[in-house]
Each structure stands twice: as structure tokens, then as C-alpha cells.
Design an enzyme around this catalytic site. Sequence first.
Site, short mmCIF file in Angstrom:
data_model
loop_
_atom_site.label_atom_id
_atom_site.label_comp_id
_atom_site.label_asym_id
_atom_site.label_seq_id
_atom_site.Cartn_x
_atom_site.Cartn_y
_atom_site.Cartn_z
CD GLU A 46 38.09 47.89 34.92
OE1 GLU A 46 39.20 47.35 34.84
OE2 GLU A 46 37.06 47.40 34.40
N GLY A 50 31.07 57.04 27.43
CA GLY A 50 31.00 55.65 27.82
C GLY A 50 29.57 55.24 28.14
NE ARG A 69 37.55 38.27 41.77
CZ ARG A 69 36.73 38.96 40.98
NH1 ARG A 69 37.14 40.10 40.43
NH2 ARG A 69 35.51 38.52 40.75
CG PHE A 80 31.46 36.61 44.45
CD1 PHE A 80 32.19 37.25 43.46
CD2 PHE A 80 30.46 35.73 44.09
CE1 PHE A 80 31.90 37.04 42.12
CE2 PHE A 80 30.16 35.52 42.76
CZ PHE A 80 30.89 36.17 41.77
CD GLU A 104 35.62 35.69 43.40
OE1 GLU A 104 35.23 36.07 44.52
OE2 GLU A 104 36.48 36.29 42.74
CG ASP A 125 39.62 54.36 24.47
OD1 ASP A 125 40.65 53.66 24.42
OD2 ASP A 125 38.65 54.18 23.72
#
Length: 572
Positions: free
Chosen positions: A374, A14, A278, A118, A247, A213
Site C-alpha cells: 500500500e 515494514g 467501492r 467481490f 465486503e 511513515d
Amino acid sequence: MATEIKTYDVVIIGAGLAGLRAALAAHEEGVSVAVLTKVYPVRSHSNAAQGGINAALTDRGDSWEEHAFETVKGGDYLSDQDAVEILAQEAGRDIIALEHMGVIFSRNEEGRLGTRRFGGQQRARTFFVSDFTGQAMLHVLYEQILRAKIPVYDEWFVTSLVHDEDGACAGAVAMDIKTGRLGTFAAKATIMATGGLGRVYEPSTNALICTGDGMALAYRAGAPLMDMEMVQYHPTTLKGKGLLITEAARGEGAYLLNSEGERFMARYAPTMMELASRDVVSRAEQTEILEGRGVNGCVLLDCRHLGKAFILDRLRQIYEEAKTFANIDLTEEPIPVRPGMHYQMGGIKADVDGRCWDPEGQWKGLVGLFAAGETACVSLHGGNRLGANSLLDTIVFGRRAGQCAAEFARTRLAPRLSPAMAEQDHRLIQSIIAREGTGETVAGLRYTMGTTMNRYLSVFRDEEGIETARRVIHELKERWNGVAIKDKGRIFNTGVIAVLELSMMLDCAEAIIHSASIRKESRGAHFRTDYLERDDEGWLKHILLYYRPDGPPEVAYLPVRITRWQPQARVY
């Protein structure tokens, strides 16, 4: 099939922000490093991050403790607090390091680094580059990779992880998309940094390459997936297309309105309003829509009062997106938005140094494998991620994973792998190419999977919907065996890639469904209409899943690590 074996101390899978930061950190430790990525690095999905990156700087009157507490509260107390403390404590130095590398953060009138607010946070601690922060960071980090002459194998698709004779992770088998040939990458340490699984859902804010993946590869190889039921729906996405409207718009003062022109968040979060966490905002929007106060299945995001000059300076990207994809001028009219799948809080179980195994033996994992970004679940974000903590996660824990992987690699001998390790993957690819058409297509199965997940595993869930989704995904896994492709060649055969990605997404979908069925409470993004309350006595714990090829996953649990903040009522 003879395959070439390339050997490195550390291999990173990645090339988004987490992967590049890990590669740079490992390289700085003096070990040999290589990066594998299925796309050119600056096409990674980190490129799409818009709003900014959080850090509490003491010279601004802020404190890491406040940032950490708001992260824990935002995660509905499912976050492991030792990990959150590391994130908040190390954020400041990493922001400054990025600026020294060349990230041109926006500045205020005094010439100092500018900030915006935020959601879920009382202070403005989000540093930004207009509304394309991820893109700016990604390009600068890739420049650093080029400067360090770290080899990057772009357009290589990883098909499996490999093990050594002791069962430890020893690298990966990957396909060179340009030629169709397989290669084996032997490594003393392997870091998974493949991003999220957004395309398991339809629509999604995620790029088409976000197909889970890394989660599926690690899961199949023996690493556990943790808290997979925690899927974040972002409050402001375009209907149908799923395109993200940052946002940052609400951080800069935009309003959310219903069909009656009411700023409805006053009824759901009277203090924080549009800048509640959120999950809270998404549930409020969905409630307004379901109760008939929506506008064609949406609510309205109103930026008009911010002024054209301000919007063009601070929110130019979403101004252009609104023009291009919705034919709306943000300076003159509100834009319809709705909750949309955005981020996976769960992922490959990893500790604060990225290890996907526990040196103390409290949970079983895969020695030699690390994860960051992530694709990992440290667990920083718990049941709900705060906006602008994701970029920070990639940088802080990408760096830490790279450093720990380098240290681990120095203690290991190079694995001795056989070229035959790629034979099983070769046979699978050949079988996909050789399949005769049955009418099943990747697009058809993928669409059914995505719309099923979006219908039954979204803002609101219940047992009946979860079980319906389970049956559909099980059927799709059976039908996957009949998916054929028209391209029978090996060179740049994107059809083969699509079939392999679909298999991985189906494994991820199954994991989400299984965890959602198990967690019989409402917490963070996991809101069950048949279990409306948070149950700290029964469910203040993580759910771990272990892959079993011929049946449902094995389930284990881990307690949430609490250092200083006991669970309390979550009010915004």
C-alpha cells in the site's frame, strides 16, 4: 552520538505481507536480508484484512484478461495497464505458492479451494480463509521468515533514509524503541513496505500504526509521491469507530437498505447492485444519507437472510465485531454502516519491479529505493481499488520487489556510511524530549487533522473544502513545533514516536490536499462536486509530487500506460 552500523545487501522497512514476501524473495536470491519494523510482525496491519485475495484460475473457467479488465475499469482507467496485466497473470501461481507454504484457504464441498465474489467483478475469484484471510497469510509468511532465519529488528522505528556519496539511497537510520538508541542500517538496496496512511483520517478502518511513515520518509528523501488524491472510502464501516465490516458480507449476498427498507443500489448500479465498485457504492450511500434516507447518518447492512449457520461459518469475525462493538446480532437485525476511510491508492511512485526510480530517465526518483504494497503506487489500482486486490498486490509485487532488489544489490558495493549520519535525527529526538509544554498535544492535533480530512477530502470534495483543509493542515504543521511530551526518558518513549508519526502524517495530508486541488475532474474515489465529469482529454495522467521543505511540492505528470483497454463509460 556514536551509533552502531549494521550492513546488509537488502533492508526491508515494514513487516506486513509486502515486507515479509519481499524479504523471503530476496533471501531466496542468496543475498543478506534484514527486516525493520516498528511493531512485532504479526501485529502489522495486514493482520486486519478480512475478505480474501483475488486470482483468475483457468481451471475455473476464468481468465486473467477478465480480471485485468475489471481491475482497470474499477480504477476508472487511471491504472497502468502493464502493471495490471502482471498482477492478473501472476496471481494464480502466487495463490498456489501460499497454499504450499501453509495458508489454509477455505474449501468448497468438493474439497477444492473455495471462492466468493467481490465488488466490481462478475465472477467469484476471491480465495479466502473465512473472514480473516490477512491474518492467516501473515502468520504463515512470518513462519517462513523464522524458518529462513532472516533477522527481524522488531520495535525499531525508522527516522530517516540515508544517501551515499552519489545521492542514492543507502539504508536507514532507526531508533530501537526499547532503549531509545539510534542505529544505522547500511544497505545496497532498501525496500519500503510500511503500509498505508489511514490515521491521517478520523475515523478510519486502519490500525493506529498506519501513519504514512514510509511515504513521508521516501518523499523527504527525494522519491516522488503519485496520485495521492485517490483515497478510498469503504462502503461498510461502523459509525464513530470506523471498524471495517468486510465486503465479503455483500459478496456472500448481504443487502444494503435505506430508511425506507429499499435496496437502493438498484437505482445506482442496477446490474451489480451491492457489488458495484467501492467508490460507486460509497457515493450511493452518502447520497442516500444526505438526501434524508439514512438511519442516524448510516444505511443498513442486512445479513439476516443468509442464516445463522452460514454467517457463523463464513462471516464469524464480523458477527463477533457486530456483537462486541454495536451490540447487534447480525442473524437477527441489520447493522448500521457508513462509508469510511480505508485505503490509499496513491503512494511512492514505483515501477513493476518496485524501483522508485526510472532506469530510462522518464521521471526522476531515488536510486536504490524500492517500494511494495500500500505504501507504493505502481499504479495498479488507479482511482479505485477492487476489493481483494490489495492482498494480491502485496504478494505479487512484494515478491517482485524482493527479487529485483536482490538483483540490484549484486551490482553494488556496500555503502560506506559514517556514524555521524544519525546525528541530525538524534538532535531532533532530543529537541522533542526537551520541549516545554505549550498546551499542544499529539492527540489534539491528530484529531483536528483527521476530522478535517474526513470532512473535506472524503467521498465528495470541492475547491472551497480543499482550500479550507489546506489552511488547517498548514496551521497544524506550525503548531507541531510546540507539541511537548511528559516522558523525558529514552526507554520505550512512545511519546517521541507519536510526535514523529504526527509529522509524517501532516506531510501526507498536505500531499493529498495538493493533488486533490490539482486534479480538476471526477475520477474514481476523487469525486469533485465542482467538476462532476471525468475528463480523459485533460486528466488521463498521473500527478507526481516532489518534496520541498520550504514551500509547496514540485509537480510533474506522467501519462497513463494503456496496453489494450481504451477508456469507456463506467457502468455497473
